[in-house]
Design an enzyme around this catalytic site. Structure first.
Site, short mmCIF file in Angstrom:
data_model
loop_
_atom_site.label_atom_id
_atom_site.label_comp_id
_atom_site.label_asym_id
_atom_site.label_seq_id
_atom_site.Cartn_x
_atom_site.Cartn_y
_atom_site.Cartn_z
N ARG A 92 0.82 -1.21 0.00
CA ARG A 92 0.00 0.00 0.00
C ARG A 92 0.85 1.26 0.00
O ARG A 92 0.37 2.33 -0.36
CB ARG A 92 -0.99 0.00 1.14
CG ARG A 92 -0.37 -0.15 2.51
CD ARG A 92 -1.39 0.10 3.58
NE ARG A 92 -1.60 1.53 3.74
CZ ARG A 92 -2.63 2.21 3.26
NH1 ARG A 92 -3.53 1.58 2.56
NH2 ARG A 92 -2.75 3.49 3.46
N ASP A 304 3.60 -0.27 15.34
CA ASP A 304 4.43 -1.30 14.68
C ASP A 304 5.24 -2.12 15.68
O ASP A 304 5.89 -3.08 15.29
CB ASP A 304 5.38 -0.65 13.67
CG ASP A 304 4.61 -0.11 12.49
OD1 ASP A 304 5.20 0.61 11.67
OD2 ASP A 304 3.41 -0.39 12.39
N ARG A 396 9.05 -8.65 4.02
CA ARG A 396 8.73 -7.30 3.55
C ARG A 396 9.39 -6.26 4.44
O ARG A 396 9.67 -5.14 4.03
CB ARG A 396 7.22 -7.09 3.58
CG ARG A 396 6.47 -7.86 2.53
CD ARG A 396 5.05 -7.40 2.47
NE ARG A 396 4.99 -5.94 2.49
CZ ARG A 396 3.90 -5.26 2.80
NH1 ARG A 396 2.80 -5.89 3.10
NH2 ARG A 396 3.90 -3.94 2.81
C1 EPZ Z 1 2.41 4.17 8.03
O1 EPZ Z 1 1.26 3.66 7.41
C2 EPZ Z 1 3.41 3.02 8.05
N1 EPZ Z 1 3.73 2.62 6.68
C3 EPZ Z 1 2.82 1.85 8.84
O2 EPZ Z 1 3.80 0.83 8.91
C4 EPZ Z 1 2.53 2.33 10.26
O3 EPZ Z 1 1.94 1.26 10.98
C5 EPZ Z 1 1.56 3.52 10.20
O4 EPZ Z 1 2.13 4.57 9.38
C6 EPZ Z 1 1.27 4.11 11.57
O5 EPZ Z 1 2.45 4.50 12.17
C7 EPZ Z 1 4.58 3.38 5.96
O6 EPZ Z 1 5.09 4.39 6.42
C8 EPZ Z 1 4.88 2.89 4.57
P1 EPZ Z 1 -1.43 6.25 8.64
P2 EPZ Z 1 0.10 4.66 6.91
O7 EPZ Z 1 -1.92 6.92 7.41
O8 EPZ Z 1 0.68 5.95 6.51
C9 EPZ Z 1 -6.11 6.51 9.19
C10 EPZ Z 1 4.66 -1.28 8.44
O9 EPZ Z 1 4.53 -2.31 9.08
N2 EPZ Z 1 -6.14 7.21 7.89
O10 EPZ Z 1 -0.51 7.00 9.55
O11 EPZ Z 1 -0.76 3.92 5.95
C11 EPZ Z 1 -5.69 5.05 9.07
O12 EPZ Z 1 -6.80 4.24 8.77
C12 EPZ Z 1 3.47 -0.37 8.20
O13 EPZ Z 1 5.72 -0.88 7.96
C13 EPZ Z 1 -7.35 7.68 7.40
O14 EPZ Z 1 -8.39 7.52 8.03
O15 EPZ Z 1 -0.72 4.89 8.25
C14 EPZ Z 1 -5.12 4.75 10.44
O16 EPZ Z 1 -6.18 4.43 11.32
C15 EPZ Z 1 2.24 -1.03 8.68
N3 EPZ Z 1 -7.38 8.31 6.20
C16 EPZ Z 1 -4.51 6.09 10.87
O17 EPZ Z 1 -5.09 7.09 10.01
C17 EPZ Z 1 -6.23 8.52 5.45
O18 EPZ Z 1 -6.31 9.13 4.37
C18 EPZ Z 1 -3.00 6.17 10.74
O19 EPZ Z 1 -2.70 5.70 9.45
C19 EPZ Z 1 -5.01 8.04 5.97
C20 EPZ Z 1 -4.98 7.39 7.20
#
Ligand code: EPZ
Length: 416
Positions: A92, A304, A396
């Site tokens: 993603r 994480d 990954r």
């Molecule tokens: C990043 O994901 C990391 N991935 C994740 O690591 C990590 O768990 C996560 O941040 C939280 O720290 C990368 O950086 C590539 P978010 P991301 O957008 O950006 C909600 C790993 O194992 N949200 O900060 O996808 C979402 O549903 C991965 O390396 C919305 O609602 O996470 C979540 O509940 C797993 N709308 C919260 O925000 C949006 O448009 C935080 O998600 C975007 C997010």
């Protein structure tokens, strides 16, 4: 399908070197879209996700080469603006090309990332931010199409601090017309690393690492020549490994300043931790104390590290409450740990973990990247043999984890 087999019981001893941070390398690789020329990134971890991002960028017309921890991205001409479902569904973080492509080419067509094992993972906030900067958005057949003649700076407030959302907007704003302010921005070290990488390309960014980031668009950025920060989650995982096996490890090449919430909780759990420059000395000889955690945006306890910490609490001397506030479904590792004898009850977003004297080895299945790491930790401490299936999740995010664990005394091997 590859599996990892572990004979539990060995106390880990020795030193381990931490690789570069996957979640800093991925956005910084995407930033190569913004600058024509040869971009060089070092201290890049050798992981599946890195080669997937490389494949995605090469399909856009960017030359991708990697050798060891060095990645070269030659951005002479972008020949496509599409990120197709077949790649996006495997990672993603592909969504990170959305902002830079739109800013550079005026157009991007990205498959919606779809959910993954840990939750719905929407990108509505990414899209809202780009719309505020003047992008036209349309959704069709599972793809989000964005276009804009010229992106303009805007004031953007995020309902929740999204890591990749903050990164997408920061990259788009770097070459937009005018000033963009992101409020309720994510503060993770990986966001700061991307900001520093963009600044090294000539971007004008202030406030990265705080909740308010200000980006003044510039006309042109020069190619990257940048070294990625160490992976705080890999370092945290090895600290937990020292704890769960009652061993002692010297963890080199990490950045303790990025891990204070994790270090603090591990000390409460009974680990002795000394930190000096880029070295953490971790040991655990006695019992493990139960500790409650709540996962929160940085600088809170990182989601994480939640599964890894749960493995540790599963063999502590008491009851811990572990609550997950970032993702709606990040307890898939619980069912697998219970097969190993863990006593864990999940009620909504909170898991109650009652420590047991020891876990028993069993065949288990990895479900997401960090859950697979927690099963490896459980296997290291369990009596008997554990076989972890679907280790592609592990690959990954962890560079050859069995090759790093074996020299420390772990009885671990990869089987076909
Ligand atoms: C990043 O994901 C990391 N991935 C994740 O690591 C990590 O768990 C996560 O941040 C939280 O720290 C990368 O950086 C590539 P978010 P991301 O957008 O950006 C909600 C790993 O194992 N949200 O900060 O996808 C979402 O549903 C991965 O390396 C919305 O609602 O996470 C979540 O509940 C797993 N709308 C919260 O925000 C949006 O448009 C935080 O998600 C975007 C997010």
């Amino acid at each position: 399908m590859q599996k990892i087999e572990i004979e539990g019981g060995a106390r880990l001893k020795g030193e381990v070197f931490i690789s570069g941070a996957k979640n800093a390398a991925l956005p910084i690789m995407a930033a190569s879209i913004l600058a024509s020329g040869a971009n060089r990134i070092t201290n890049t971890p050798q992981l599946k996700d890195i080669s997937t991002m490389g494949e995605l960028l090469s399909r856009l017309g960017i030359g991708f080469e990697s050798s060891g921890d060095e990645v070269i991205l030659k951005t002479d001409s972008i020949s496509s603006v599409e990120a197709k479902y077949d790649l996006v569904k495997t990672m993603r973080a592909s969504v990170l090309v959305l902002g830079p492509l739109l800013a550079k080419m005026g157009k991007a067509v990205i498959s919606l990332p779809g959910g993954c094992a840990i939750g719905a993972r929407p990108i509505n906030l990414h899209v809202m931010g780009l719309q505020k900067m003047g992008a036209e958005i349309s959704l069709s057949e599972g793809y989000v199409k964005v276009s804009a003649k010229r992106l303009k700076g805007a004031d953007i407030h995020f309902d929740v601090p999204t890591v990749t959302g903050t990164e997408n907007i920061m990259m788009a704003a770097a070459i937009a017309d005018g000033v963009t302010v992101i409020e309720n921005a994510a503060c993770e070290p990986e966001v700061v690393d991307l900001a520093n990488a963009l600044i090294s390309m000539g971007a004008e960014i202030q406030g990265a690492g705080t909740g308010v980031i200000k980006i003044k668009g510039v006309k042109l950025l020069k190619p990257l020549d940048y070294k990625i920060i160490p992976d705080r989650i890999e370092a945290g995982t090895f600290m937990a490994a020292a704890g769960i096996t009652r061993g002692s490890l010297v963890i080199r090449g990490c950045n303790p300043a990025h891990m204070e919430s994790v270090t603090d909780k591990l000390r409460q759990a009974g680990l002795q931790i000394e930190q000096k420059d880029d070295v953490l000395k971790v040991k655990c000889s006695g019992k493990l104390n139960p500790v409650d955690i709540k996962t929160m945006p940085y600088p809170g306890f990182p989601t994480d590290m939640q599964a890894q910490f749960m493995a540790l609490m599963a063999v502590s001397e008491g009851t811990s409450l572990i609550s997950e506030h970032i993702f709606e479904n990040r307890f898939m590792h619980v069912a697998e740990m219970k097969r190993m004898g863990a006593d864990i009850q999940v009620e909504g977003s909170t898991a109650t973990v009652r420590g047991v004297r020891s876990l028993n080895g069993a065949p288990v299945m990895a479900t997401d990247l960090r859950a697979s790491a927690s099963l490896i930790l459980a296997g290291l401490a369990a009596k008997g043999k554990t076989v972890v299936d679907r280790v592609y999740h592990l690959d990954r995010g962890y560079e050859k984890i069995e090759k790093k664990l074996k020299p420390l005394g772990a009885k671990i091997r990869r089987i076909k």
